[in-house]
Design a protein around this motif. Structure first.
Motif, short mmCIF file in Angstrom:
data_model
loop_
_atom_site.label_atom_id
_atom_site.label_comp_id
_atom_site.label_asym_id
_atom_site.label_seq_id
_atom_site.Cartn_x
_atom_site.Cartn_y
_atom_site.Cartn_z
N PHE A 291 0.83 -1.20 0.00
CA PHE A 291 0.00 0.00 0.00
C PHE A 291 0.87 1.26 0.00
N SER A 292 1.89 1.30 0.83
CA SER A 292 2.74 2.48 0.93
C SER A 292 3.43 2.78 -0.40
N ALA A 293 3.97 1.75 -1.01
CA ALA A 293 4.68 1.94 -2.27
C ALA A 293 3.74 2.41 -3.37
N MET A 294 2.58 1.78 -3.49
CA MET A 294 1.65 2.12 -4.58
C MET A 294 1.04 3.50 -4.37
N ALA A 295 0.74 3.88 -3.12
CA ALA A 295 0.20 5.20 -2.86
C ALA A 295 1.21 6.28 -3.21
N ALA A 296 2.48 6.05 -2.88
CA ALA A 296 3.53 7.02 -3.18
C ALA A 296 3.72 7.17 -4.69
N ILE A 297 3.74 6.05 -5.40
CA ILE A 297 3.93 6.10 -6.85
C ILE A 297 2.74 6.78 -7.52
N ALA A 298 1.51 6.44 -7.09
CA ALA A 298 0.32 7.05 -7.68
C ALA A 298 0.29 8.55 -7.43
N SER A 299 0.69 8.97 -6.24
CA SER A 299 0.74 10.40 -5.91
C SER A 299 1.74 11.12 -6.81
N ALA A 300 2.92 10.52 -6.99
CA ALA A 300 3.93 11.13 -7.85
C ALA A 300 3.47 11.20 -9.30
N ALA A 301 2.82 10.12 -9.78
CA ALA A 301 2.33 10.11 -11.17
C ALA A 301 1.26 11.17 -11.39
N SER A 302 0.44 11.42 -10.38
CA SER A 302 -0.63 12.42 -10.51
C SER A 302 -0.06 13.83 -10.60
N ILE A 303 0.85 14.18 -9.72
CA ILE A 303 1.40 15.53 -9.72
C ILE A 303 2.34 15.74 -10.90
N ALA A 304 2.95 14.67 -11.42
CA ALA A 304 3.86 14.81 -12.56
C ALA A 304 3.13 15.28 -13.82
N MET A 305 1.82 14.99 -13.91
CA MET A 305 1.07 15.33 -15.11
C MET A 305 0.99 16.83 -15.35
N VAL A 306 1.03 17.62 -14.28
CA VAL A 306 0.96 19.07 -14.44
C VAL A 306 2.32 19.64 -14.85
N LEU A 307 3.39 18.87 -14.67
CA LEU A 307 4.73 19.35 -15.00
C LEU A 307 5.04 19.25 -16.49
N TRP A 308 4.38 18.32 -17.17
CA TRP A 308 4.64 18.14 -18.60
C TRP A 308 3.31 17.81 -19.28
N ILE A 309 2.77 18.78 -19.98
CA ILE A 309 1.47 18.61 -20.66
C ILE A 309 1.73 17.99 -22.02
N ASP A 310 1.65 16.69 -22.08
CA ASP A 310 1.90 15.95 -23.31
C ASP A 310 1.06 14.68 -23.29
N PRO A 311 0.33 14.36 -24.37
CA PRO A 311 -0.59 13.20 -24.32
C PRO A 311 0.12 11.87 -24.09
N TRP A 312 1.32 11.69 -24.65
CA TRP A 312 2.01 10.42 -24.46
C TRP A 312 2.56 10.29 -23.05
N PHE A 313 3.01 11.41 -22.49
CA PHE A 313 3.45 11.38 -21.09
C PHE A 313 2.26 11.12 -20.18
N TRP A 314 1.12 11.75 -20.48
CA TRP A 314 -0.08 11.51 -19.67
C TRP A 314 -0.53 10.06 -19.79
N PHE A 315 -0.41 9.49 -21.00
CA PHE A 315 -0.74 8.07 -21.18
C PHE A 315 0.10 7.21 -20.24
N LEU A 316 1.40 7.51 -20.18
CA LEU A 316 2.29 6.73 -19.32
C LEU A 316 1.94 6.91 -17.85
N MET A 317 1.66 8.15 -17.44
CA MET A 317 1.32 8.41 -16.05
C MET A 317 0.00 7.74 -15.67
#
Length: 417
Positions: A73-99
């Motif tokens: 749970f700890s690992a997945m929550a941390a990764i999901a949180s990072a993936a969510s905030i990363a989307m605002v740093l780079w507005i790109d459809p392929w990067f968003w697909f990966l996140m």
């Protein structure tokens, strides 16, 4: 209440996860539209989440067995949180697909961890109350989360930050739960051929639910924006569809336990088809007509997954119910991967009404297949069925076990699953 109190941290954590996930799905579609993504690219981003979810469904049991519930749970929550905030740093459809793909893996694992943990803590004495609270948490958190969009606004980084904060804060209540980590769940052997042999209709039905319902969740905001609804109306539109799914769950379930379950599947599919045609050709841009249409659509379409799962369990042998639970969720994920991507191309070409025309065509094909299966295989008599109807969330295969009741017994008195 004393029996429920130890489970409250887990239920709070589930509410944060479900609400954050529901908010993210709607918001990312609207934000992508504002950023100038085409509808087909928005469908691609939505598909990324569903691919990740399917991967998470397959591997989460292995992860839980390897490192336990708390670390998973700890690992997945941390990764999901990072993936969510990363989307605002780079507005790109392929990067968003990966996140979104990463988020899908994480959310499948997080839901499975919480529900596996709940299963280890509930007893037959508090199971019904826990399940009722869990469904209330699900409905309330998803509905409330939608209205953060018009409240905060689509622009800027605020909603990305709120989603990331929610995922991070989900660690807090679970940290106050019982300090003992539950025993790792047993590994489930995944056999697609065995699942198909158990019930071709249920297999196709879960794929159809993925093709249609998941497409609504991914592209519903695009449809609503395309016909001119305001941001607040879009939030209401999505919420009303989800609330509608609660209304007919139990009436349809009760009748499916008494009659040929395929008749109820056919009836629910037909109701969904009519609602889809109404939205495509008659609702227009009127807010209230769309609210009524999507409420009816949700009322008939949302129970289909539970009905198909119950039909599969009718044909499952002793010891196959865990396989069925995992398999139906996997097949739903397969449909959810294809549906948003294919439908998004149709919306690009034909406009927003194409969403529900596509939905109606898929449902019409499923009705024909249901009729063919009814002619090819006899119904399982009510007294010989191995399990009653269960109102299931498509969060993890462990929810099926959580929804079990002491009454789910074979005629000889043995527990069915």
């Amino acid at each position: 209440m004393s029996q429920i109190r130890p489970l409250i941290p887990l239920l709070i954590t589930a509410g944060i996860l479900i609400g954050g996930n529901g908010l993210q799905g709607t918001y990312i579609s609207l934000r992508a539209l504002q950023e100038g993504f085409s509808t087909s690219l928005i469908g691609l981003v939505g598909t990324g989440y569903n691919i990740g979810f399917a991967i998470g469904c397959i591997y989460v049991t292995r992860i839980l067995r390897s490192i336990g519930h708390i670390r998973t749970f700890s690992a997945m929550a941390a990764i999901a949180s990072a993936a969510s905030i990363a989307m605002v740093l780079w507005i790109d459809p392929w990067f968003w697909f990966l996140m979104r793909l990463i988020a899908g893996i994480c959310f499948a694992s997080l839901f499975a961890t919480v529900e596996s943990w709940l299963n280890a803590r509930v007893t037959n004495a508090n199971r019904a109350r826990t399940l009722s609270l869990y469904r209330l948490v699900d409905l309330g958190s998803v509905t409330a989360a939608q209205y953060l969009i018009p409240t905060v606004g689509i622009e800027g980084f605020q909603l990305f930050a709120i989603i990331s904060m929610a995922l991070t804060l989900s660690l807090v209540p679970i940290s106050f739960a019982d300090r003992s980590s539950p025993r790792a769940p047993e590994a489930i052997k995944f056999d697609i051929r065995a699942l198909w042999n158990i019930s071709p209709l249920a297999t196709i039905g879960c794929i159809v639910v993925g093709l249609t319902n998941s497409t609504f969740r991914s592209l519903g905001p695009i449809y609503a924006e395309g016909i001119g609804l305001s941001i607040t109306a879009i939030a209401t539109f999505m919420s009303v569809g989800i609330i509608g799914g609660v209304v007919l769950q139990y009436p349809l379930g009760i009748y499916s336990d008494r009659l040929d379950r395929r008749l109820i599947i056919l009836f629910a599919t037909f109701g969904s088809l009519l609602a889809g045609l109404y939205l495509a050709f008659f609702a227009g841009s009127d807010e209230w007509l769309n609210f009524i249409g999507i409420f009816i659509f949700g009322a008939f379409a949302m129970p289909l997954y539970s009905l198909c799962s119950a039909h599969a369990n009718d044909h499952a042998a002793e010891g196959q119910h865990a396989l069925v639970s995992a398999g139906m969720l996997f097949f739903w994920s397969c449909g959810a991967i294809i549906g948003p991507l294919f439908a998004s191309f149709l919306l690009d070409i034909f406009g927003p009404q194409a969403l529900f025309i596509y939905t109606a065509v898929v449902l019409a094909a499923f009705m024909l297949y249901t009729l063919q299966r009814m002619a090819a295989r006899r119904a399982v008599p009510a007294g010989e069925r191995s399990m009653r109807f269960r109102n299931l969330l498509r969060t993890s295969s462990f929810f099926n076990k959580l929804a079990a009741t002491p009454e789910d017994k074979t005629p000889s008195g043995r527990k069915k699953s």
